[in-house]
Every structure is written in C-alpha cells, then in structure tokens.
Design a protein around this motif. Structure first.
Motif: not given
Length: 144
Positions: A69-71, A77-80, A112-116, A123-128
């Motif tokens: 997912i785009a960030a 990095n994406i932190i899981i 909760p850090y996702v935008s539709v 199509e989703l995009q991570l906000e953080n």
C-alpha cells in the motif's frame, strides 16, 4: 506524450492492484481494513533496539518499496507494531520466527492510519508509517 500517458495508466493500474488483497469489514463506526502480507527474509528487519517487550510487543521494519500500500509520507520504512496482548504465546512464536529470518505470512490491521482514495476499485494510502498486527480478543489473530 504516449509514453507519459502509458506510464500514468500503468501507475493507476498498479495502485488499484495493490489494494486487491485487502479485506474490508464493515464496522459500527468505520470500516476495518485487513491484509495478509508475506514477510520475506531479507525484506524486513526486527527493531532490535525495541526488542521483545512486556505484553508481547515488538516492531518490524518493512521498506516501503516492499509494502503493498502506498505510503507517500514515509521516507524509508513501514513499521509493523505488535500491540500489547494478554495472550503472548502467538506473539512470541511469531517473534522467534522473524528473529530467525524465516518467511512468514502475517495478518495486518491497516486502520486507523489509512485513507480511502477510491472504493471501486479499492485504492488505499497510508497516512502514517505504521500499521499493526491484527488483534482479536486480546491477542494476535492471524486471519482475515
């Protein structure tokens, strides 16, 4: 001009495909977004400074180029994150596999850090720059 148009079309298609594995679960107040992700050895790293903590908490770094997912707000990095859990057995088993650099398929909560960006196609995009391992009933839940 044709090359630019083709590149734009390709990028649009790739973004739509990225969210194709996301399961949307309608909720009382908002939709929940879950994703299965294979963590491939050499394409993730445990946060060794944070380590394995009380309640089974730990963190995994995934280069954003390897995340589906785009960030755009993330530099690298994406932190899981594994949240605090009452039942830590599954957390410890997962941590040990990741620490041994095994390939592991995990289930993530993208909220909760996702935008539709689009509902159809999704199509989703991570906000953080962080997402969480899925939790249910106080423990890690490795299912969609």
């Amino acid at each position: 001009m044709k090359a630019i148009l083709l590149m734009f079309v390709f990028i649009g298609v790739a973004t739509s495909v990225k969210a194709s594995g996301v399961k949307v679960t309608p909720g009382k107040y908002h939709d929940d977004y879950h994703l299965k992700l294979e963590l491939v050895s050499g394409r993730y790293a445990l946060n060794t400074e944070y380590g394995y903590n009380e309640g089974g908490q730990f963190e995994v770094f995934v280069p954003k180029v390897n995340f589906p997912i785009a960030a755009p707000n993330c530099k690298e990095n994406i932190i899981i994150r594994m949240p605090y859990s009452h039942d830590t057995e599954a957390n410890k088993n997962l941590y040990d596999k990741l620490n041994a650099s095994e390939n592991v398929t995990v289930t993530l909560e993208i909220n909760p850090y996702v935008s539709v960006l689009s509902v159809e196609p999704l199509e989703l995009q991570l906000e953080n720059c962080n997402v969480f391992f899925r939790q249910k009933n106080g423990g890690y839940f490795n299912q969609l």
